[in-house]
Each structure stands twice: as C-alpha cells, then as structure tokens.
Design an enzyme around this catalytic site. Structure first.
Site: not given
Length: 701
Positions: A224, A664-665, A451, A662, A453, A598
């Site tokens: 996504g 993921g980014e 999604i 986090g 991850t 990730q």
C-alpha cells in the site's frame, strides 16, 4: 528470529486478497475516466454500451444514487457533473464478465464543456496560499529568532532550491474491492485497505448505514505504501454498483487508472537556506516549501516538518505554501513530508559541508541536538550520532578524499555520500481481545491490517511474550473490521499502537487466568474452578485510549544514517548504486527478519526516488503521461546490488510496553539525499531536481 507466520499461505496461494474471495454469482465493473482536464459533463451516451450482451448496468452522474456527504470530496462518486481533473471517474459499466465490462466502458460516450486546466506547479503561482495546518495536524509555519538577519551575518551560507516530482505508489496488488450487499441490508467489503476500522466508518457514513452494518475484510493486502490508507473511489463505486445490480461486484482498478484515482506524492519546490559559523555550527535554518493540492479537497504535505527536529540553530523558519490545481488529490506515500523534506535538508547539509570544508559526517555530529530544537521537549531517546559513527565505521568512511572526481575506475567515476534520517515514533489508541481456548491455545484479535510488513508476526510475538506462551500456541487474527477497532497501518505507528493494545489485553487475560488458578485446584496450566478452561473460553479486552492520554510529553523520534557509494559513467551519464548501508536507532526490534525487510524496502524506494521515479504531467491536457510500469520506472533487482540494513541497540522507556519505534518509513527518509550526495562527490555535478537522470548529468561531464 521468526519468519512470517503467513508465509506458507502466500506461497501456496491460500492467502486471499480482495479480488479473490469467493462470492455467489459476481459481476464485474470497469470505470470510464474523464478526457477533460476541467469542466462539466454535458451528456453521457450509454446506448451502445447497454446493447452489448452481458451488460447489467451503466452508472454515471445522470442516474447514480445519491450518497451522503463524505469527508473526502474524492469519494463523492458521480454526485455532480463537475470534472475536477483528467482521469476522474465519470461513468462505470457492470457486466457479467470483466471482458464485457471493459468493452462496454469503451463504448460509453461522454460529452464535456471543457476549460483549460491549470496543472503545473510553480513557485510564483498566483494561487499560492497558507493552509491552516499540514498533514497529521502539524503547524504550517514556525519561526524562532531573526532568521533573515542571522543568515545575512553567517560566515558560511548555502542558499539553494531543490525540486522533487510527483511520485506514485505502485503496490503489487492494485486497489481492489469486492462488494456484497446482504439480505439484511448490511454491506460486506473484501477490500485492499490499510485500515479496516476507518474504512468501515467512512463507507457506513457514505451509504447512510450504522457502523455495524458494514464489515470490511482485508486479511491480506498486497502492499500500500500509504495509497490504501484511506478509502478510494473504487470502494464507493463497487458498493454503489453492487446495490444497483443486486449482486456482488468486483472492481480491481487497472494500473493505468491508478495514477489518477489512488493518490500520489505531491511535487515540491523547496528553498533551503543554511548559515553557519566557520566551524560549521549552524546559526540559522530556513526551509520554505511550495507544493500542490487539488480543487476537490486539500491535502498539504508536512514537507518542512523534519527540519524542525534535526539540528540545533538559534534562528529558524519553516513554511508551507500550497496551490490548488486541476489535478487529482495528493495523498500519503511512504513517509509523506519527511521523504521530500529530508531530501532537501540533507542535500543542503552536504553542500554546507563542502562550503565549510568539513567532513559531512562530522558536520552532522557537530550540530546534533540534545532537545527537540523548536519545541524544546527532551527526546525520549536520540542516537543519531551513534548511527553516524557506526555507519562510518562499517562503510569505510575514514580516509575519504572530499574532492570530487578523486576516484575512478576506467571511465567510471566513484563517489560516496551520507545523509541522516528521522521519523516520528507515533502511537494511536486502539483495542484488542485475547482469549484462552479450552485446548490450551490463545486467540488474539485486532482489526489491524498487515500490508506485507510482517505485522501479523510481530503482534503474535508480542502476544506470546506477554502470555508467556510458545508462539505456536498463539493464533493472531487481523484484517477484519468486526474485530476490536484499530488505527490505520500508517505513520509507522502500527506495531507501537496495536502492540500496546495486544499487550494490555494479554496482561488482562493473564490476570483472569491467574485468578482462576488461585480459585481452582492448583497446577501450572490455566484453570477454572473445575480444573480447566470452560468450553466458551476465557476472554479479556483492552482499550488504550486512556493510557495514551496520560503519557508523558517527550519528543519521540527514530533516527538513522544512510551511506551510499555511487558510480557515474562518464560517457553515458548512467548512475549505479553498487553499495548502500543504513544504520538505524529505532528502539527494540521485535522481529529482525521482517524489520530488515522493511528497512531495505524503504532504502530501495529511496534509490528509485533519487534515480528514476517521476510522474510526468501533461501541461496541455492534464493527467500523468507515464501510467504504467514500462514508463514509470521503479528499481529492479539490477538496480539494487549490495544493500544492507543494521541497527544500534537502543533502550527507550518512554515509548510503549514493547520499547519499539516504527520502522516502515524511516528507511526511505534521507535515502535519496545520500544517493545525490554520492553522485555529486563522484562527478562534481550537483543535481537539485530529482530524479538524477543521464540527461541531467551528461552535459556537465
């Protein structure tokens, strides 16, 4: 070290995605996109389409049912004749087969009263305005001290402008909906979404239903990157069509249509001004951003936000200005704001290092901050310097010749670059249930969305640890809005948010089980008064809203550093990245296997951003010209050679029960700057307008 729990289901095909759920007698939908870049629909001729055998319905603004007002103007499908951008859905065909639906959609004739669209962003656009706030509720502008005067008096100055193009998410699974209305008037959506709970609320509002009358199932999602973080027109269109024909409807948005209808990263124009003393210590940081939104609704990306976090400077200013254009609405794309913003900041820091004659790693170390520079809040933890030092040691940075073109292999120029990275450590409220089953296993439920991850696996590990049970005794169920409500899989907040709810639910269950043991006949297994878990099981739940409201005030962020080696071919201008290293400080790593994936995924997208990704707008007619993966280039295996991600140990007691941040980014943030800095070091050419293509390099080589 744990591999994905759903691995076998995915490789054997048992894992069902949104378009694969079996429903009785499904119909198929194909959408018609606007050919006008701006204007009104005058008429819709559906005669030829309706005469095609197998066509069940044709919907448009001329016959669509009325919907309740939605928070997003993009979801007001067929509710007016206004065409706000080229590619907007203006009609749809429902048919017995997908092939019939596509052919019939080709036969629909739409007449427009067209106007010339305004689609190109520029820094002097007359419609630029200051939004009330930018994405995530962040203040639009900030200012401290007297930045203009401080800049004029700085010994070393950098005043440069960087641009980033529009970029599009391209998950492997397209945006897909299977919509089915049930006999009791309720709606079931098998959906490709990052947020089943929020998707449920939005669709219930649009169709005038109670929340519990809508169920959203997204057990598996094929990527996504933010584009599935909020409902898109495909969801509304499939549900509308299913009600119209009285049958389930499947709609998978073709990739060429995704470029106009499923969101993208706004292009940006960013002026960076850095002023420092002769030793490279910053006096002033100014970051002024221009970006775009649509006439349908406002989306303002928080591009300058990371500049407020990174480095000490007594004088500071950050601003955002937005132009409303006749374009689709921008939306979330992996690390919205931080990704383009840190490209500009970290590129400017590299240029400042060159101007001051200071090593780029040392410059960043000298300007490290012990408190968040603009809020003054203490950091819950900040190990940027540790990442820079660890990365420099692993990468072999020591002894680097700062002079451009100092290394070559034949006709290939070699260079190295560095950039820092950061991302907020967010946590949102949520709920979860944990259940002890009679057979000695546990079932944990939360409406989270995995999604791709590895969230399902991470949450199962968290539950097993809290329950003090083996992992194979824990069944983790996610991806269904009928489970306890969860926040969206976005903002790198998933594991922190959902994990907190899972921990609290499992702690509550352990308390109930311990009470049952104390009141029973003893023993080490869960007991009730008759010595076993009853047939209905024992369940506990948790809601973390109160806990989050009571948390202490800290600046919570992850940090890291990227190191890149670049090769530039002197004859063709082609750039390769033979080596890339990312070092991150992101609290406790729950699962090293999926965490590494990730980080590397984000870094790979950073290479794409730096060297190839660009959505090209047609200035005359509107719409993006390169609308498939043959023309919109993303990195392939040949583009990603030796890429590695590691992390430093970090203990942070101010985050959540797991001590995690986090991930993921943060891998994409700053990555493009590191590539650009390496290219500049290799060949002496600074490209400030992404992507760095041979056409931009070759004239200067």
């Amino acid at each position: 070290m744990t591999y994905r729990l759903e691995s076998r289901d995915k490789v054997t095909g048992r894992a069902r995605y949104a378009g694969e759920y079996p429903v009785r007698d499904p119909a198929y939908l194909s959408a018609v996109q606007a050919h006008a870049g701006r204007g009104e629909v005058v008429s819709v001729d559906t005669g030829s389409a309706r005469r095609l055998p197998g066509v069940l319905a044709v919907l448009s603004c001329e016959n669509a049912p009325r919907l309740a007002e939605a928070s997003s103007g993009e979801l007001a499908v067929f509710q007016s004749r206004t065409v706000s951008y080229r590619g907007q859905f203006v009609a749809a065909v429902v048919a017995e087969t997908l092939e019939t639906a596509r052919e019939a959609a080709r036969l629909v004739r739409v007449e427009y009263a067209s106007e010339q669209p305004d689609v190109l962003l520029r820094r002097d656009h007359p419609g630029l305005y200051k939004p009330e706030q930018v994405n995530a509720g962040i203040p639009t502008d900030t200012e401290m001290g007297d930045p203009e005067e401080a800049f004029a008096g700085s010994a070393v100055r950098v005043d440069v402008t960087y641009t980033t193009p529009a970029e599009h998410n391209n998950p492997m699974e397209p945006h897909t909906t299977t919509a089915e209305w049930n006999e009791d008037g309720s709606l079931t959506l098998y959906e490709s979404t990052q947020g089943p709970s929020s998707h449920q609320r939005t669709l219930a509002q649009i169709f005038g239903l109670e929340k519990d009358q809508v169920r959203v199932v997204s057990t598996h999602v094929g990527g996504g990157f933010g584009s599935k973080g909020t409902p898109r027109p495909n969801s509304v269109l499939a549900a509308m069509a299913a009600r119209e024909v009285g049958r389930p409807v499947k709609f998978a948005v073709p990739r060429r249509q995704m470029f106009a209808t499923t969101g993208y990263r706004t292009p940006t124009i960013q002026r960076m001004r850095l002023g420092a003393d002769p030793d490279g210590r910053l006096d002033v940081v100014m970051h002024d951003v221009v970006e775009q939104t649509s006439t349908v609704q406002e989306f303002a990306e928080q591009t300058a936000a990371p500049t407020r976090v990174m480095y000490r400077a007594p004088h500071r200013r950050t601003t955002h200005r937005v132009a409303r254009l006749d374009v689709p609405t921008p939306s979330w794309m992996r690390a919205p704001g931080e990704t383009p913003g840190m490209y500009a900041l970290e590129s400017a820091m590299d240029e400042l290092a060159v101007a001051a004659g200071i090593d780029p790693v040392e410059l960043r170390v000298r300007n490290d901050a012990d408190r968040e520079p603009e809020s003054g809040l203490p950091f819950s933890s900040r190990n940027l310097v540790a990442c820079l030092e660890e990365g420099a040691d692993r990468f072999g940075w020591e002894g680097r010749d700062p002079a451009p073109r100092s290394r070559r292999a034949g006709r290939t120029l070699l260079g190295t670059g560095v950039a820092a990275t950061t991302y907020p450590a967010r946590r949102n409220p949520g709920r979860a249930t944990a259940r002890a089953e009679p057979d000695g296993t546990f079932t944990v439920r939360i409406a989270a969305s995995d999604i791709g991850t590895g969230a399902r696996t991470a949450l199962a590990l968290i539950a097993a640890e809290t329950l003090k049970a083996d992992l194979d005794r824990v069944r983790m169920e996610v991806g269904d809005s009928s489970f306890p409500a969860a926040s969206v899989a976005g903002g790198s907040s998933g594991t922190a948010s959902w994990g907190t709810a899972v921990v609290r639910a499992c702690e509550s269950l352990r308390g109930k089980l311990n009470g049952a043991v104390a009141g029973g006949r003893g023993g080490s297994s869960p007991h009730t008064e008759n010595g076993s878990v009853p047939p209905e099981g024992i369940e506990a739940s948790a809601d973390t809203a109160a806990e989050l409201r009571a948390e202490e005030e800290y600046a919570r962020h992850g940090f890291g550093a990227h190191f890149v080696e670049a090769e530039v071919d002197m004859d063709t201008g082609e750039v390769r990245v033979p080596r890339m290293l990312g070092v991150f400080a992101v609290g406790r790593i729950i699962n090293p296997v999926t965490a590494r994936s990730q980080f590397i995924g984000g870094m790979t997208m950073g290479i794409g951003m730096a060297l190839m990704e660009e959505s090209v707008m047609d200035g005359e007619f509107g719409d993006y010209l390169n609308r498939d993966l043959a023309q919109y280039h993303v990195p392939s295996c040949a583009d990603v050679r030796d890429i590695e991600a590691v992390w430093v140990e970090e203990s942070d007691p101010h985050l959540n029960p797991m001590g995690s941040k986090g991930i993921g980014e943060i891998g994409i943030v700053g990555a493009a700057a590191a590539v650009g800095n390496a290219v500049a070091h290799a060949c002496g050419v600074r490209v400030r307008d992404l992507p760095i293509t041979p056409a931009k390099l070759l004239p200067h080589l």
